[in-house]
Motif scaffolding. Structure first.
Motif, PDB file in Angstrom:
ATOM      1  N   GLY A 275       0.805  -1.221   0.000  1.00 35.28           N
ATOM      2  CA  GLY A 275       0.000   0.000   0.000  1.00 35.28           C
ATOM      3  C   GLY A 275       0.837   1.269   0.000  1.00 35.28           C
ATOM      4  N   PRO A 276       1.720   1.455   0.979  1.00 38.49           N
ATOM      5  CA  PRO A 276       2.562   2.654   0.983  1.00 38.49           C
ATOM      6  C   PRO A 276       3.456   2.770  -0.249  1.00 38.49           C
ATOM      7  CG  PRO A 276       2.582   1.620   3.135  1.00 38.49           C
ATOM      8  CD  PRO A 276       1.872   0.675   2.217  1.00 38.49           C
ATOM      9  N   LEU A 277       3.971   1.635  -0.718  1.00 39.52           N
ATOM     10  CA  LEU A 277       4.826   1.668  -1.907  1.00 39.52           C
ATOM     11  C   LEU A 277       4.056   2.164  -3.125  1.00 39.52           C
ATOM     12  CD1 LEU A 277       6.792  -1.703  -1.533  1.00 39.52           C
ATOM     13  CD2 LEU A 277       7.725   0.600  -1.355  1.00 39.52           C
ATOM     14  N   PHE A 278       2.818   1.659  -3.282  1.00 38.90           N
ATOM     15  CA  PHE A 278       2.019   2.081  -4.430  1.00 38.90           C
ATOM     16  C   PHE A 278       1.593   3.539  -4.289  1.00 38.90           C
ATOM     17  CE2 PHE A 278      -2.037   2.534  -6.724  1.00 38.90           C
ATOM     18  CZ  PHE A 278      -1.614   2.190  -8.000  1.00 38.90           C
ATOM     19  N   SER A 279       1.266   3.962  -3.080  1.00 36.50           N
ATOM     20  CA  SER A 279       0.888   5.358  -2.858  1.00 36.50           C
ATOM     21  C   SER A 279       2.036   6.286  -3.227  1.00 36.50           C
ATOM     22  CB  SER A 279       0.486   5.561  -1.396  1.00 36.50           C
ATOM     23  OG  SER A 279      -0.655   4.799  -1.072  1.00 36.50           O
ATOM     24  N   ASP A 280       3.257   5.918  -2.863  1.00 34.28           N
ATOM     25  CA  ASP A 280       4.425   6.719  -3.235  1.00 34.28           C
ATOM     26  C   ASP A 280       4.616   6.750  -4.746  1.00 34.28           C
ATOM     27  OD1 ASP A 280       4.893   7.184  -0.567  1.00 34.28           O
ATOM     28  OD2 ASP A 280       6.494   5.694  -0.382  1.00 34.28           O
ATOM     29  N   TRP A 281       4.407   5.587  -5.378  1.00 31.63           N
ATOM     30  CA  TRP A 281       4.539   5.515  -6.839  1.00 31.63           C
ATOM     31  C   TRP A 281       3.516   6.421  -7.517  1.00 31.63           C
ATOM     32  CZ3 TRP A 281       1.237   4.112 -10.764  1.00 31.63           C
ATOM     33  CH2 TRP A 281       1.819   3.870 -12.020  1.00 31.63           C
ATOM     34  N   LEU A 282       2.290   6.404  -7.039  1.00 30.65           N
ATOM     35  CA  LEU A 282       1.247   7.264  -7.597  1.00 30.65           C
ATOM     36  C   LEU A 282       1.606   8.738  -7.468  1.00 30.65           C
ATOM     37  CD1 LEU A 282      -2.236   5.856  -6.468  1.00 30.65           C
ATOM     38  CD2 LEU A 282      -1.480   6.257  -8.817  1.00 30.65           C
ATOM     39  N   ALA A 283       2.046   9.120  -6.277  1.00 30.30           N
ATOM     40  CA  ALA A 283       2.385  10.518  -6.027  1.00 30.30           C
ATOM     41  C   ALA A 283       3.527  10.980  -6.932  1.00 30.30           C
ATOM     42  CB  ALA A 283       2.759  10.708  -4.561  1.00 30.30           C
ATOM     43  N   ARG A 284       4.424  10.073  -7.247  1.00 31.91           N
ATOM     44  CA  ARG A 284       5.579  10.428  -8.068  1.00 31.91           C
ATOM     45  C   ARG A 284       5.228  10.494  -9.551  1.00 31.91           C
ATOM     46  NH1 ARG A 284       8.401   6.950  -6.121  1.00 31.91           N
ATOM     47  NH2 ARG A 284       8.522   5.309  -7.712  1.00 31.91           N
ATOM     48  N   HIS A 285       4.434   9.540 -10.030  1.00 31.87           N
ATOM     49  CA  HIS A 285       4.171   9.442 -11.466  1.00 31.87           C
ATOM     50  C   HIS A 285       2.839  10.060 -11.899  1.00 31.87           C
ATOM     51  CE1 HIS A 285       7.656   6.929 -12.385  1.00 31.87           C
ATOM     52  NE2 HIS A 285       7.387   6.223 -11.296  1.00 31.87           N
ATOM     53  N   TYR A 286       1.822   9.990 -11.039  1.00 35.30           N
ATOM     54  CA  TYR A 286       0.498  10.507 -11.400  1.00 35.30           C
ATOM     55  C   TYR A 286      -0.100  11.319 -10.249  1.00 35.30           C
ATOM     56  CZ  TYR A 286       0.960   7.278 -15.294  1.00 35.30           C
ATOM     57  OH  TYR A 286       1.409   6.629 -16.413  1.00 35.30           O
ATOM     58  N   PRO A 287       0.545  12.407  -9.866  1.00 37.48           N
ATOM     59  CA  PRO A 287       0.057  13.195  -8.726  1.00 37.48           C
ATOM     60  C   PRO A 287      -1.342  13.766  -8.941  1.00 37.48           C
ATOM     61  CG  PRO A 287       1.742  14.391  -9.961  1.00 37.48           C
ATOM     62  CD  PRO A 287       1.751  12.992 -10.469  1.00 37.48           C
ATOM     63  N   ASP A 288      -1.710  14.002 -10.202  1.00 32.11           N
ATOM     64  CA  ASP A 288      -3.031  14.558 -10.486  1.00 32.11           C
ATOM     65  C   ASP A 288      -4.150  13.542 -10.284  1.00 32.11           C
ATOM     66  OD1 ASP A 288      -1.887  13.146 -12.640  1.00 32.11           O
ATOM     67  OD2 ASP A 288      -3.339  14.019 -14.045  1.00 32.11           O
ATOM     68  N   ARG A 289      -3.801  12.250 -10.275  1.00 31.65           N
ATOM     69  CA  ARG A 289      -4.831  11.227 -10.123  1.00 31.65           C
ATOM     70  C   ARG A 289      -4.696  10.407  -8.847  1.00 31.65           C
ATOM     71  NH1 ARG A 289      -5.075   8.377 -16.008  1.00 31.65           N
ATOM     72  NH2 ARG A 289      -3.134   9.491 -16.416  1.00 31.65           N
ATOM     73  N   ALA A 290      -3.664  10.646  -8.090  1.00 29.93           N
ATOM     74  CA  ALA A 290      -3.392   9.830  -6.901  1.00 29.93           C
ATOM     75  C   ALA A 290      -4.562   9.836  -5.922  1.00 29.93           C
ATOM     76  CB  ALA A 290      -2.122  10.315  -6.213  1.00 29.93           C
ATOM     77  N   GLY A 291      -5.096  11.014  -5.637  1.00 28.84           N
ATOM     78  CA  GLY A 291      -6.196  11.110  -4.685  1.00 28.84           C
ATOM     79  C   GLY A 291      -7.421  10.354  -5.147  1.00 28.84           C
ATOM     80  N   ARG A 292      -7.715  10.424  -6.424  1.00 27.32           N
ATOM     81  CA  ARG A 292      -8.904   9.754  -6.958  1.00 27.32           C
ATOM     82  C   ARG A 292      -8.733   8.236  -6.917  1.00 27.32           C
ATOM     83  NH1 ARG A 292     -11.243  10.388 -13.112  1.00 27.32           N
ATOM     84  NH2 ARG A 292     -13.136   9.149 -12.835  1.00 27.32           N
ATOM     85  N   VAL A 293      -7.536   7.752  -7.271  1.00 27.08           N
ATOM     86  CA  VAL A 293      -7.285   6.309  -7.248  1.00 27.08           C
ATOM     87  C   VAL A 293      -7.471   5.761  -5.837  1.00 27.08           C
ATOM     88  CG1 VAL A 293      -5.533   4.519  -7.532  1.00 27.08           C
ATOM     89  CG2 VAL A 293      -5.701   6.364  -9.210  1.00 27.08           C
ATOM     90  N   LEU A 294      -6.857   6.400  -4.856  1.00 25.41           N
ATOM     91  CA  LEU A 294      -6.933   5.920  -3.475  1.00 25.41           C
ATOM     92  C   LEU A 294      -8.342   6.051  -2.914  1.00 25.41           C
ATOM     93  CD1 LEU A 294      -3.554   7.346  -2.151  1.00 25.41           C
ATOM     94  CD2 LEU A 294      -4.066   5.002  -2.856  1.00 25.41           C
TER      95      LEU A 294
END
Length: 211
Positions: free
Chosen positions: A124-143
């Motif tokens: 979970g934390p690893l994927f959240s970090d990956w999202l924030a790094r590569h897709y910050p505009d969509r990270a909140g929506r994905v989670l």
């Protein structure tokens, strides 16, 4: 892997192979032999058709087109192939569901399945970090979508829920899958593999066959 397949062939033991790699093509001759006896089926996972997203998400795995080529080559050799749309990532890969199924069907897949993204424990934390790094505009929506499906958490370990999730969004994805496989003529389950041909391996002291 080739040695294992040779043993399974020799003793007529059924096998199901799940992979995202193209190395399986090395063993097409053995897989074709097993397929003639109804002893094998293969599942190939395709997460996305977007080459850039694939490179970021699975940098060490074959590109989407290469995976579709593997499906095509397996099917051409007579090996039953299932495409696994997995994992489905909310707000990132879920729009591609129908396109992945259609491309895989055109390549020769006869069956299909899907799995929602799972993020157990440290993933979970690893994927959240990956999202924030590569897709910050969509990270909140994905989670947010993941929490919506798992009672406020990004993952639920409960059997029957962890592979699909619950709630309106999970049901929409499931319905899209059902409608698309029906339209494309894809099966959602493959025939049982044969167990009738199994040969018991000889044990120490057994009388061996002359031939």
């Amino acid at each position: 892997m080739r040695g294992l397949l040779e043993v399974l062939r020799d003793f007529r033991h059924p096998v199901a192979v799940v992979t995202k790699g193209a190395l399986i093509e090395r063993d097409l001759d053995l897989l074709a032999e097993l397929a003639e006896l109804d002893l094998v089926r293969v599942g190939i996972s395709v997460t996305t058709l977007d080459r850039d997203l694939s490179r970021r998400l699975e940098p060490r795995a074959p590109a989407p087109e290469r995976r579709l080529q593997t499906i095509e080559r397996l099917a051409a050799a007579g090996v039953p192939v299932r495409v696994m749309v997995a994992p489905v990532i909310p707000a990132l890969t879920d729009p591609e569901l129908e396109a992945i199924l259609a491309r895989a069907r055109a390549a020769g897949a006869g069956a299909a399945s899907w799995i929602m993204l799972r993020l157990p424990r440290e993933v979970g934390p690893l994927f959240s970090d990956w999202l924030a790094r590569h897709y910050p505009d969509r990270a909140g929506r994905v989670l947010a979508r993941l929490r919506e499906m798992h009672g406020g958490e990004i993952y639920s370990p409960d059997w029957g829920r962890r592979m699909r999730g619950e709630g309106p969004y999970a049901e929409i994805v499931a319905q899209r899958f059902r409608l698309t496989v029906a339209r494309l003529g894809l099966a959602t389950a493959q025939p049982e593999l044969s167990t009738a041909l199994f040969r018991v391996p000889p044990r120490a002291g057994d009388q061996l066959s002359l031939f």
